[in-house]
Design an enzyme around this catalytic site. Structure first.
Site, PDB file in Angstrom:
ATOM      1  N   CYS A 188      46.550  31.283  42.817  1.00 58.76           N
ATOM      2  CA  CYS A 188      45.394  31.258  41.918  1.00 58.76           C
ATOM      3  C   CYS A 188      45.855  31.267  40.467  1.00 58.76           C
ATOM      4  CB  CYS A 188      44.486  32.450  42.196  1.00 58.76           C
ATOM      5  SG  CYS A 188      43.023  32.512  41.134  1.00 58.76           S
ATOM      6  N   CYS A 231      43.669  33.389  38.187  1.00 58.94           N
ATOM      7  CA  CYS A 231      43.910  34.831  38.322  1.00 58.94           C
ATOM      8  C   CYS A 231      45.198  35.259  37.624  1.00 58.94           C
ATOM      9  CB  CYS A 231      44.012  35.221  39.795  1.00 58.94           C
ATOM     10  SG  CYS A 231      42.664  34.632  40.837  1.00 58.94           S
ATOM     11  N   ASP A 232      46.263  34.469  37.785  1.00 57.86           N
ATOM     12  CA  ASP A 232      47.602  34.934  37.413  1.00 57.86           C
ATOM     13  C   ASP A 232      48.292  34.142  36.317  1.00 57.86           C
ATOM     14  OD1 ASP A 232      47.408  36.897  39.403  1.00 57.86           O
ATOM     15  OD2 ASP A 232      48.106  35.506  40.941  1.00 57.86           O
TER      16      ASP A 232
END
Length: 311
Positions: free
Chosen positions: A136, A139-140
């Site tokens: 992701c 997300c990261d």
């Protein structure tokens, strides 16, 4: 028999399932929540979350999920460990069979079974998951400022991930096993025009390299020659697709070609009245914890209103 029928059952305990449990619990519906194979969902394998509202200092994925569970328990949600192996939505009340053979009957059902990112299945991938290996970028990606990262995949998702990562990384390398990308022309063109993105075709991941603590590189194998080549990098992002956990509902609910449950516009109601879906099992676009929370709330409200019409 009437006393054995639940008003509401929620399948799944990620952000969507927990939120649905909180809202239905507050509505005094006494929800029964089936944990599933991975209580807490994908966030249980996510290290630090920095983009969830209300936590400016960030929060660990497992801690956030435990807080949501505690909040649902506070409102009298009942949790049952295990997984649903079979669902019969052709009868009312709906019937759910658990892996231990027990049957649960319910007037309304919220499906929050999520979707799992597809992984390569190599040991080093699992070893460094959350320590340089991710599925992701949204997300990261923030953690890879001024870094070199590799994105594995050849579809639109891979292009989107690569383009997003250029906001942070200094170099992004797209890796695909075929001669050409299968992404749409417009997405491929956007990626090719970005000066931060390089491509490597006809190669597959042989190994993800690390120092025991974090990713330090990647070893690629040429599918035509078999030649191995190592490259230094700080992160590896898997973008080979997601698999929604909706197989048990095939033939009973309307499901798209990719396996996601279809819901009505501006609603979480499925093609079967009284059955609602929320989170990643019906969201193939955003796939974020915060959007899962939103649809979990929607499903709870939709289910509560449905139950009012059948009383």
């Amino acid at each position: 028999m009437e006393g054995d029928v639940r008003d509401i059952v929620i399948i799944g305990t990620g952000p969507a399932g927990y939120t649905a449990a909180i809202y239905t619990g507050r509505a005094n519906l006494k929800p029964l929540v089936i944990d599933g194979y991975q209580p807490g969902g994908q966030l249980m394998i996510t290290s630090e979350i920095e983009n969830f509202p209300g936590f400016p200092e960030g929060i660990q994925g497992p801690e956030l999920m435990q807080r949501m569970r505690d909040q649902a328990t506070k409102f009298n949600a009942e949790f049952k460990f295990g997984s649903v192996t079979e669902a019969d939505l052709s009868r009312r009340p709906f019937s759910l069979t658990l892996e231990d053979g027990s049957e649960i009957l319910t007037r309304a059902l919220i499906i929050a079974t999520g979707a799992n990112a597809k992984w390569l299945g190599i040991e080093s991938e699992d070893r460094y998951r959350g320590r340089g290996v991710s599925a992701c970028a949204t997300c990261d990606g923030f953690f890879f400022r001024d870094s070199t990262v590799f994105v594995i995949g050849g579809g639109d998702t891979a292009m989107e991930e690569a383009l997003y990562l250029t906001k942070f990384a200094s170099r992004v390398v797209l890796v695909h096993r075929r001669e050409e990308f299968r992404a749409s022309k417009i997405m491929s063109l956007r990626a090719s025009k970005n000066p931060k993105i390089d491509t490597m075709l006809n190669v597959v991941v042989d190994e993800i390299l690390g120092d025991g603590q974090k990713v330090t590189g990647i070893r690629l194998k040429n599918v035509k020659t078999g030649e191995l080549e190592e490259h230094a990098c700080d992160g590896v992002f898997m973008a080979i697709g997601h698999a929604p956990n909706a197989k048990m509902f095939e033939g009973q609910l309307d499901i798209d070609d990719y396996g996601y449950i279809l819901t009505k516009k501006s609603s979480t109601e499925t093609s079967v009245q009284g059955v609602f879906a929320c989170g990643d099992v019906q969201d193939f676009i955003y796939r974020q914890a915060v959007t899962a929370v939103g649809t979990g709330c929607m499903a709870a409200v939709d289910a509560e209103r449905y139950l009012e019409t059948i009383r």
